[in-house]
Design a protein around this motif. Structure first.
Motif, PDB file in Angstrom:
ATOM      1  N   GLN A   1       1.701  19.298 119.906  1.00 24.19           N
ATOM      2  CA  GLN A   1       2.834  20.384 119.304  1.00 24.19           C
ATOM      3  C   GLN A   1       3.040  20.402 117.847  1.00 24.19           C
ATOM      4  N   ARG A   2       1.648  20.075 117.153  1.00 23.61           N
ATOM      5  CA  ARG A   2       1.243  20.415 115.824  1.00 23.61           C
ATOM      6  C   ARG A   2       0.863  21.684 115.705  1.00 23.61           C
ATOM      7  N   ARG A   3       1.063  22.601 114.989  1.00 27.83           N
ATOM      8  CA  ARG A   3       0.599  23.935 115.052  1.00 27.83           C
ATOM      9  C   ARG A   3      -0.360  24.355 113.825  1.00 27.83           C
ATOM     10  N   SER A   4      -0.447  23.311 113.062  1.00 25.22           N
ATOM     11  CA  SER A   4      -1.193  23.564 111.806  1.00 25.22           C
ATOM     12  C   SER A   4      -1.982  22.292 111.348  1.00 25.22           C
ATOM     13  N   ILE A   5      -3.060  22.658 110.610  1.00 25.10           N
ATOM     14  CA  ILE A   5      -3.788  21.540 109.892  1.00 25.10           C
ATOM     15  C   ILE A   5      -3.838  21.791 108.473  1.00 25.10           C
ATOM     16  N   THR A   6      -3.959  20.936 107.805  1.00 23.10           N
ATOM     17  CA  THR A   6      -4.327  21.041 106.108  1.00 23.10           C
ATOM     18  C   THR A   6      -5.501  20.907 105.786  1.00 23.10           C
ATOM     19  N   PRO A   7      -6.195  21.270 104.838  1.00 24.39           N
ATOM     20  CA  PRO A   7      -7.298  20.945 104.436  1.00 24.39           C
ATOM     21  C   PRO A   7      -7.687  19.552 104.382  1.00 24.39           C
ATOM     22  N   GLU A   8      -6.795  18.832 103.656  1.00 25.48           N
ATOM     23  CA  GLU A   8      -6.656  17.434 103.379  1.00 25.48           C
ATOM     24  C   GLU A   8      -6.891  16.596 104.822  1.00 25.48           C
ATOM     25  N   GLN A   9      -6.262  17.151 105.728  1.00 28.18           N
ATOM     26  CA  GLN A   9      -6.136  16.467 107.119  1.00 28.18           C
ATOM     27  C   GLN A   9      -7.647  16.667 107.766  1.00 28.18           C
ATOM     28  N   GLN A  10      -7.869  17.948 107.546  1.00 25.69           N
ATOM     29  CA  GLN A  10      -9.236  18.116 108.246  1.00 25.69           C
ATOM     30  C   GLN A  10     -10.387  17.288 107.465  1.00 25.69           C
ATOM     31  N   VAL A  11     -10.464  17.142 106.156  1.00 29.59           N
ATOM     32  CA  VAL A  11     -11.423  16.118 105.831  1.00 29.59           C
ATOM     33  C   VAL A  11     -11.159  14.693 106.252  1.00 29.59           C
ATOM     34  N   HIS A  12      -9.805  14.355 106.511  1.00 27.29           N
ATOM     35  CA  HIS A  12      -9.746  12.830 106.813  1.00 27.29           C
ATOM     36  C   HIS A  12     -10.255  13.000 108.441  1.00 27.29           C
ATOM     37  N   LEU A  13     -10.093  13.936 109.041  1.00 28.26           N
ATOM     38  CA  LEU A  13     -10.487  13.922 110.583  1.00 28.26           C
ATOM     39  C   LEU A  13     -12.182  13.591 110.342  1.00 28.26           C
ATOM     40  N   LEU A  14     -12.743  14.524 109.583  1.00 27.62           N
ATOM     41  CA  LEU A  14     -14.223  14.500 109.359  1.00 27.62           C
ATOM     42  C   LEU A  14     -14.629  13.043 109.102  1.00 27.62           C
ATOM     43  N   ALA A  15     -13.791  12.565 107.899  1.00 27.65           N
ATOM     44  CA  ALA A  15     -14.254  11.161 107.454  1.00 27.65           C
ATOM     45  C   ALA A  15     -14.268  10.045 108.585  1.00 27.65           C
ATOM     46  N   VAL A  16     -13.107   9.915 109.586  1.00 29.26           N
ATOM     47  CA  VAL A  16     -13.094   9.330 110.601  1.00 29.26           C
ATOM     48  C   VAL A  16     -14.148   9.592 111.404  1.00 29.26           C
ATOM     49  N   ILE A  17     -14.595  10.602 111.774  1.00 33.15           N
ATOM     50  CA  ILE A  17     -15.697  11.017 112.582  1.00 33.15           C
ATOM     51  C   ILE A  17     -17.189  10.132 112.197  1.00 33.15           C
ATOM     52  N   GLN A  18     -17.128  10.612 110.854  1.00 33.15           N
ATOM     53  CA  GLN A  18     -18.675  10.020 110.254  1.00 33.15           C
ATOM     54  C   GLN A  18     -18.479   8.583 110.127  1.00 33.15           C
ATOM     55  N   GLY A  19     -17.439   8.120 109.724  1.00 35.49           N
ATOM     56  CA  GLY A  19     -17.439   6.605 109.606  1.00 35.49           C
ATOM     57  C   GLY A  19     -17.433   5.862 110.953  1.00 35.49           C
ATOM     58  N   THR A  20     -17.038   6.603 112.036  1.00 34.72           N
ATOM     59  CA  THR A  20     -17.173   5.960 113.479  1.00 34.72           C
ATOM     60  C   THR A  20     -18.642   6.059 113.688  1.00 34.72           C
ATOM     61  N   ILE A  21     -19.363   7.368 113.601  1.00 39.07           N
ATOM     62  CA  ILE A  21     -20.713   7.476 114.150  1.00 39.07           C
ATOM     63  C   ILE A  21     -21.785   6.458 113.083  1.00 39.07           C
ATOM     64  N   ASP A  22     -21.500   6.265 111.917  1.00 35.94           N
ATOM     65  CA  ASP A  22     -22.105   5.465 111.021  1.00 35.94           C
ATOM     66  C   ASP A  22     -22.109   4.135 111.487  1.00 35.94           C
ATOM     67  N   ARG A  23     -21.045   3.662 112.210  1.00 35.50           N
ATOM     68  CA  ARG A  23     -20.905   2.263 112.929  1.00 35.50           C
ATOM     69  C   ARG A  23     -21.716   2.176 114.069  1.00 35.50           C
ATOM     70  N   GLY A  24     -22.253   3.450 114.444  1.00 37.31           N
ATOM     71  CA  GLY A  24     -23.047   3.541 115.776  1.00 37.31           C
ATOM     72  C   GLY A  24     -22.159   3.847 116.958  1.00 37.31           C
ATOM     73  N   VAL A  25     -21.051   4.423 116.857  1.00 42.92           N
ATOM     74  CA  VAL A  25     -20.000   4.422 118.057  1.00 42.92           C
ATOM     75  C   VAL A  25     -19.487   6.013 117.725  1.00 42.92           C
ATOM     76  N   PRO A  26     -19.747   6.702 118.910  1.00 44.83           N
ATOM     77  CA  PRO A  26     -19.133   8.013 118.971  1.00 44.83           C
ATOM     78  C   PRO A  26     -17.825   8.179 118.895  1.00 44.83           C
ATOM     79  N   ALA A  27     -17.349   9.339 117.998  1.00 44.26           N
ATOM     80  CA  ALA A  27     -15.938   9.240 117.886  1.00 44.26           C
ATOM     81  C   ALA A  27     -15.337  10.218 119.134  1.00 44.26           C
ATOM     82  N   ILE A  28     -14.271   9.723 119.566  1.00 45.26           N
ATOM     83  CA  ILE A  28     -13.300  10.440 120.626  1.00 45.26           C
ATOM     84  C   ILE A  28     -12.459  11.496 120.166  1.00 45.26           C
ATOM     85  N   ILE A  29     -12.415  12.825 120.545  1.00 47.48           N
ATOM     86  CA  ILE A  29     -11.837  14.056 120.112  1.00 47.48           C
ATOM     87  C   ILE A  29     -11.428  14.493 121.441  1.00 47.48           C
TER      88      ILE A  29
END
Length: 532
Positions: free
Chosen positions: A303-331
């Motif tokens: 029920q959040r209808r928008s995303i900011t550029p800063e939040q988008q980059v945070h999502l990307l950082a979580v994804i990349q940080g997780t994969i770098d540890r050898g674990v796929p990110a759940i999305i």
């Protein structure tokens, strides 16, 4: 709370762009931040939103903190300000308020002098808000100018006349000899281009920082697998943990029982097909990881209808940080109403690699994360690894009761636990039942309640004594619930030929029987908890 030296070391790493350090700060300060936020808003679920927002703001503004050892007081003030702004936002006024910006309040929060928690603050002990706002406005002006250069000559002139001459659409249409609808089209295209440029620019800045730190440019893990036909969040976590579990694996029943997935019931009005998997994913994700003894981070809510550029980059950082540890990110919601995995990324191509529960593989651009499809809210869960042993059975049982009684973040148009049955039955009574949604929900719950019964039976065997008898009785109740759902599923909604016959009566009686059996099971568990 961690001591000042350890905190200062982590803060210094975050300032240098270390994603893992930021996640450690999130893990260490999340409980305290929730407490600080609740002191202001008096709402545990709103506090969750505030804390997520405060962590993002903290990361962006951390450079203004000169004394890293003062982080705790500095961050506490930031959480409180974010909470106060949330209260003002709920009242309809989105202008930020700063009731805590005086020297006296800053000193009180820091436990010292007026400048004790803000090394870069002015004499009033607050953040350099005016300078930050000026810089942000300058950035926006530069961004708008970049967008203008990409438009046609006439479109640029129309927009400049609108901005500098304060001309109305009617005046602009007359001045440039065009229809008013064309003026609105120019405005619309400019907004779209400006928004795209904002996201692209933020991603480009983020990637530039990654290159400067010589971080991994691309990484792809082995394709994930699914051991269950339905993507329960606990099963997703279990599959992801196989990448780092050193051979130890959870059974599906254990995962679904400890996490509470086996006992979950979410119902939308009319039993819409999206209801079964629409709940507060971040709240549930953190609760699940805590009970499983797993360390990780979540971001995103329904029920959040928008995303900011800063939040988008945070999502990307979580994804990349997780994969770098050898674990796929759940999305969630890369495809509508679906959990999936991100198992690879490529900075050069600017794309992530996605594998959905339907076994389809796709690539998505970085700057489109959270901005595609019909369902904007995006959820990401990144696992760091096993931190401790799972919580004992009592904690899982208490979580089961809490969900059954609706004690979790509310969502408009949805009901949880036993109230979910009531909303479901109401749809049947009023003739507003969504047939496909009903079939989908029944299929998932038939499996879930079978797991619930097995989990409780396993607890009974391990508990022994009087608890064994009570847990076995609760398991029998959930076994009956599962049987009712199995009987309901094959007959509905397929094969009708346009005639319902007495199927609605069968559905009503089946749902009522499941509701009564589950109500009995919850009452037994509540009684056990009182005597535990």
């Amino acid at each position: 709370m961690e001591n000042n030296n350890e905190t200062a070391e982590l803060v210094a790493l975050v300032k240098r762009g270390e994603t893992a350090a930021f996640e450690q700060i999130v893990t260490r300060y999340r409980s305290a931040a929730l407490s600080w936020a609740r002191e202001i808003v008096r709402d545990v679920y709103l506090a969750e939103d505030i804390v997520q927002e405060a962590f993002l703001r903290m990361r962006d503004k951390l450079g203004s903190l000169e004394d890293d050892a003062k982080f705790t007081a500095w961050f506490r003030l930031m959480v409180r300000r974010t909470a106060m702004n949330a209260i003002r936002g709920k009242s309809g006024n989105e202008a930020p308020i700063d009731l805590l910006g005086s020297a006296g309040t800053a000193a009180m929060e820091a436990g010292g002098g007026a400048n004790s928690s803000f090394g870069n603050a002015g004499g009033d002990g607050g953040e350099p808000d005016e300078m930050a706002e000026w810089e942000e406005q300058a950035d926006r002006d530069e961004l708008v100018e970049q967008v203008l250069q990409r438009l046609s000559g006439q479109a640029r002139e129309v927009l400049r006349a609108s901005a500098f001459d304060d001309a109305t659409p009617e005046e602009l249409a007359a001045r440039f000899g065009m229809n008013k609808s064309n003026v609105y089209n120019i405005f619309s295209r400019a907004r779209v281009k400006t928004n795209d440029e904002r996201f692209s620019s933020e991603v480009a800045r983020y990637l530039k920082e990654r290159r400067s730190r010589r971080e991994t440019v691309a990484k792809t893990l082995a394709e994930p697998s699914y051991s269950s036909p339905y993507a329960f969040i606990s099963v997703m976590i279990g599959e992801a943990l196989r990448y780092v579990s050193d051979g130890a694996e959870w059974s599906t029943t254990e995962l679904m029982g400890i996490s509470g997935d086996a006992f979950r019931l979410n119902t939308a009005a009319g039993c819409n097909w999206r209801g079964i998997s629409t709940f507060d994913w971040s709240y549930t994700g953190y609760q699940t990881m805590e009970r499983l003894g797993i360390e990780g981070t979540c971001f995103g809510r329904p029920q959040r209808r928008s995303i900011t550029p800063e939040q988008q980059v945070h999502l990307l950082a979580v994804i990349q940080g997780t994969i770098d540890r050898g674990v796929p990110a759940i999305i969630r919601n890369m495809n509508i109403n679906e959990f999936g995995y991100v198992y690879g990324y490529d900075d050069e191509a600017g794309e992530i690699k996605y594998y959905g529960a339907n076994r389809l593989k796709r690539s998505f651009r970085y700057d489109k994360l959270g901005r595609t499809g019909e369902e904007p809210p995006l959820f990401v869960l990144g696992i760091r690894g096993q931190r401790s042993q799972p919580m004992p059975g009592r904690a899982a049982l208490q979580a089961i009761v809490n969900h059954a009684r609706g004690k979790e973040p509310p969502l408009e148009g949805f009901a949880y636990g036993l109230k979910g049955y009531e909303l479901w039955l109401e749809a049947v009574e009023r003739g507003g039942l969504n047939l496909h949604g009903h079939a989908y929900q029944v299929a998932i719950l038939a499996e879930a309640r079978q797991r619930a019964a097995s989990y409780l039976q396993g607890l009974a065997v391990r508990s022994g004594g009087r608890r064994e008898q009570g847990l076995a009785a609760a398991a029998a109740c959930y076994g009956r619930v599962g049987e009712e759902f199995r009987r309901l599923y094959p007959s509905f909604p397929f094969g009708y030929g346009g005639s319902h016959g007495n199927r609605m009566g069968q559905i009503r009686s089946g749902l009522q029987a499941a509701y009564e059996a589950e109500t009995e099971g919850i009452a037994i568990i509540e009684h056990l908890l009182q005597q535990w």
